[in-house]
Design a protein around this motif. Sequence first.
Motif, PDB file in Angstrom:
ATOM      1  N   TYR A 199      71.396  -9.353  54.306  1.00 38.38           N
ATOM      2  CA  TYR A 199      71.602  -7.920  54.133  1.00 38.38           C
ATOM      3  C   TYR A 199      72.432  -7.586  52.888  1.00 38.38           C
ATOM      4  CZ  TYR A 199      69.541  -7.096  58.710  1.00 38.38           C
ATOM      5  OH  TYR A 199      68.663  -7.025  59.773  1.00 38.38           O
ATOM      6  N   ASP A 200      72.721  -8.593  52.072  1.00 36.73           N
ATOM      7  CA  ASP A 200      73.458  -8.401  50.818  1.00 36.73           C
ATOM      8  C   ASP A 200      74.764  -7.640  51.069  1.00 36.73           C
ATOM      9  OD1 ASP A 200      74.031  -8.579  48.118  1.00 36.73           O
ATOM     10  OD2 ASP A 200      72.957  -6.736  47.617  1.00 36.73           O
ATOM     11  N   ILE A 201      75.547  -8.133  52.014  1.00 40.13           N
ATOM     12  CA  ILE A 201      76.826  -7.511  52.364  1.00 40.13           C
ATOM     13  C   ILE A 201      77.887  -8.007  51.384  1.00 40.13           C
ATOM     14  CG2 ILE A 201      78.608  -7.335  54.143  1.00 40.13           C
ATOM     15  CD1 ILE A 201      76.290  -7.714  56.205  1.00 40.13           C
ATOM     16  N   ARG A 202      78.643  -7.050  50.822  1.00 41.00           N
ATOM     17  CA  ARG A 202      79.629  -7.384  49.793  1.00 41.00           C
ATOM     18  C   ARG A 202      81.007  -6.876  50.191  1.00 41.00           C
ATOM     19  NH1 ARG A 202      76.228  -5.222  44.523  1.00 41.00           N
ATOM     20  NH2 ARG A 202      74.209  -6.122  45.102  1.00 41.00           N
ATOM     21  N   PRO A 203      82.075  -7.668  49.896  1.00 40.32           N
ATOM     22  CA  PRO A 203      82.033  -9.039  49.378  1.00 40.32           C
ATOM     23  C   PRO A 203      81.519 -10.016  50.429  1.00 40.32           C
ATOM     24  CG  PRO A 203      84.286  -8.407  49.881  1.00 40.32           C
ATOM     25  CD  PRO A 203      83.464  -7.182  50.072  1.00 40.32           C
ATOM     26  N   PRO A 204      80.947 -11.136  50.008  1.00 41.29           N
ATOM     27  CA  PRO A 204      80.344 -12.083  50.956  1.00 41.29           C
ATOM     28  C   PRO A 204      81.398 -12.967  51.630  1.00 41.29           C
ATOM     29  CG  PRO A 204      80.056 -12.872  48.717  1.00 41.29           C
ATOM     30  CD  PRO A 204      80.711 -11.527  48.599  1.00 41.29           C
ATOM     31  N   ASP A 205      82.202 -12.343  52.482  1.00 36.54           N
ATOM     32  CA  ASP A 205      83.336 -13.032  53.101  1.00 36.54           C
ATOM     33  C   ASP A 205      83.331 -12.771  54.601  1.00 36.54           C
ATOM     34  OD1 ASP A 205      85.747 -14.052  53.949  1.00 36.54           O
ATOM     35  OD2 ASP A 205      86.962 -13.057  52.422  1.00 36.54           O
ATOM     36  N   ALA A 206      82.952 -13.788  55.382  1.00 31.62           N
ATOM     37  CA  ALA A 206      82.857 -13.644  56.834  1.00 31.62           C
ATOM     38  C   ALA A 206      84.210 -13.475  57.501  1.00 31.62           C
ATOM     39  CB  ALA A 206      82.136 -14.853  57.435  1.00 31.62           C
ATOM     40  N   TYR A 207      85.292 -13.776  56.789  1.00 25.49           N
ATOM     41  CA  TYR A 207      86.633 -13.676  57.355  1.00 25.49           C
ATOM     42  C   TYR A 207      87.333 -12.356  56.993  1.00 25.49           C
ATOM     43  CZ  TYR A 207      86.128 -18.675  58.284  1.00 25.49           C
ATOM     44  OH  TYR A 207      85.691 -19.890  58.749  1.00 25.49           O
ATOM     45  N   LEU A 208      86.745 -11.581  56.099  1.00 26.66           N
ATOM     46  CA  LEU A 208      87.356 -10.329  55.652  1.00 26.66           C
ATOM     47  C   LEU A 208      87.382  -9.314  56.795  1.00 26.66           C
ATOM     48  CD1 LEU A 208      88.443  -9.044  52.970  1.00 26.66           C
ATOM     49  CD2 LEU A 208      86.178  -8.009  52.720  1.00 26.66           C
ATOM     50  N   LEU A 209      88.478  -8.549  56.901  1.00 30.23           N
ATOM     51  CA  LEU A 209      88.567  -7.525  57.940  1.00 30.23           C
ATOM     52  C   LEU A 209      87.523  -6.438  57.690  1.00 30.23           C
ATOM     53  CD1 LEU A 209      92.424  -6.991  58.367  1.00 30.23           C
ATOM     54  CD2 LEU A 209      90.898  -8.449  59.708  1.00 30.23           C
ATOM     55  N   ALA A 210      86.971  -5.889  58.778  1.00 34.56           N
ATOM     56  CA  ALA A 210      85.968  -4.819  58.657  1.00 34.56           C
ATOM     57  C   ALA A 210      86.526  -3.635  57.876  1.00 34.56           C
ATOM     58  CB  ALA A 210      85.511  -4.379  60.042  1.00 34.56           C
ATOM     59  N   SER A 211      87.820  -3.366  58.030  1.00 38.21           N
ATOM     60  CA  SER A 211      88.440  -2.232  57.345  1.00 38.21           C
ATOM     61  C   SER A 211      88.449  -2.401  55.829  1.00 38.21           C
ATOM     62  CB  SER A 211      89.869  -2.034  57.837  1.00 38.21           C
ATOM     63  OG  SER A 211      90.643  -3.202  57.619  1.00 38.21           O
ATOM     64  N   ASP A 212      88.292  -3.634  55.350  1.00 38.39           N
ATOM     65  CA  ASP A 212      88.352  -3.884  53.917  1.00 38.39           C
ATOM     66  C   ASP A 212      86.989  -3.821  53.225  1.00 38.39           C
ATOM     67  OD1 ASP A 212      91.093  -4.202  53.969  1.00 38.39           O
ATOM     68  OD2 ASP A 212      90.996  -6.359  54.332  1.00 38.39           O
ATOM     69  N   PHE A 213      85.918  -3.573  53.994  1.00 37.53           N
ATOM     70  CA  PHE A 213      84.601  -3.368  53.409  1.00 37.53           C
ATOM     71  C   PHE A 213      84.416  -1.881  53.107  1.00 37.53           C
ATOM     72  CE2 PHE A 213      83.940  -7.348  55.676  1.00 37.53           C
ATOM     73  CZ  PHE A 213      83.120  -8.074  54.822  1.00 37.53           C
ATOM     74  N   SER A 214      83.584  -1.557  52.131  1.00 41.31           N
ATOM     75  CA  SER A 214      83.227  -0.164  51.871  1.00 41.31           C
ATOM     76  C   SER A 214      82.407   0.378  53.035  1.00 41.31           C
ATOM     77  CB  SER A 214      82.415  -0.057  50.582  1.00 41.31           C
ATOM     78  OG  SER A 214      81.117  -0.632  50.758  1.00 41.31           O
TER      79      SER A 214
END
Length: 515
Positions: free
Chosen positions: A394-409
């Motif tokens: 799904y081309d999710i950026r940044p490609p980090d599975a450990y990143l908090l959901a709040s830190d994604f756009s």
Amino acid sequence: MSEQNPALELRHVNKSFGPVHANKDISLSVNRSSIHGIVGENGAGKSTLMSIVYGFYQADSGEILINGVPCQIDNPQSSIEAGIGMVHQHFMLVDTFTVLENIILGIEGGACLSKGLAAAREELIRLEKEYSLEVNVDAIVGDLPVGLRQRVEILKALYREAEILILDEPTGVLTPQEADHLFRILDTLRKQGKTVILITHKLREIMAITDNVSVMRRGEMVAHAKTSETTRDALAEMMVGRSVLLRVAKSPAKPGETLLSLRDLTYVDADNVPRLKKIDLDLKAGEILGIAGVSGNGQSELLEILGGMRTPTSGSIRYKGRELVGSKAFSARNLRKIGIGHVPEDRHRAGLVLSFSANECTILGYHDNPEYNRGLRLDRDAMVRNCETYIEKYDIRPPDAYLLASDFSGGNQQKLVLAREMEQSPDVLLVGQPTRGVDIGAIEFIHKQLIQMRDAGKAILVVSVEIDEVMSIADRIAVMFDGEIVGEVSAEEATETRLGLMMAGVRESTTPEMA
């Protein structure tokens, strides 16, 4: 119109929030007595830039000129004094006040309120006639339809003697007919010498009403053009940085058996307000049923009931012939288990836990599946592998599975939810506002995924306030108004005018000439 002395000019404006450079060396010139569009993907920096112009933020560096004169804008009051007004996406009105009271709020005219009200009434009547902004000044704002509330916001800016008017996503809550009327108002403002800046993601509107357009991408101003000398496709490509397919390429649907059937579905809320009124709908395998309507007409309640988040007051919901209302299966958790997936409208409230990591969010609702659940503990490695698969597809950026959901756009948060639900391959998929806050390039991808699910024999219900989106991906379209289905048409028969009339409450049976 000479560009030597524009109404508004920005020179080398920069703005950062911590490490995020939201506006990078922005220069912009807006001609007097024109309508200037600003377009860009979600997060491109459009709203930040206009918030600087209106005084919500202060630029780190750069210059703002009004009519060729440098202007220091420290707050909204100094912006208003400089002749700038702004109509926000979410209206800044007091619902319990009258139109007149809202417009003079903060500038009442001295200790004798009656004199201020009388003078304001006279001036508003003049402004209404001059700019075709008719509205009852004694009406309670909360009782007005959304299109008239927007007029109140425009009148408020004009009453404060705005010469430059900024509108942020002004048609998001309007029917097509209301949007067309707004455009006529904006044209009148232009002819009367006002300058309008239109922030929108709807390229059709840019092409219909603007004189010039500027394109932003990743915080930078990447292009300026005369609207008459560009196209929707060219603007989309400039916004994204690559060629984008604006309409979905799809073959005709091949509907199969009815998977979901609603009869007399009714919902009355805790305040005894009927939100759904005897809804009848059928959803078949191999088709996309679109639900159109202005926000607040029962679509949210319908989606939440079908997703098991609310219980209907009365009526029937049958899934593969099995009655769900009153059964043990009628809960969000159990509906997922029997094959009904749900992408909620509000991803923050019902789709994600913002303090969870991406890999945790992509198993929400499915965390007891054997592939993740090891009894007392979750298999973290499996969760991360699963999430990384979704991120790549799904081309999710940044490609980090450990990143908090709040830190994604917002757009990438939406893709996390869509990936989680779509990859379970449910027989019925309920989708609320599938591309809300999603970049134009990702919209293309999401629509393709929905079409692929349809072609695989899945039944999909899409609720969207974007009429272009509904017309593009749906095979059948039902329109809701005031909690009722007022009409249903096939995609081939649907026109913007026909759907817009229904969205305004005109029943399909009363408009045979539109058939």
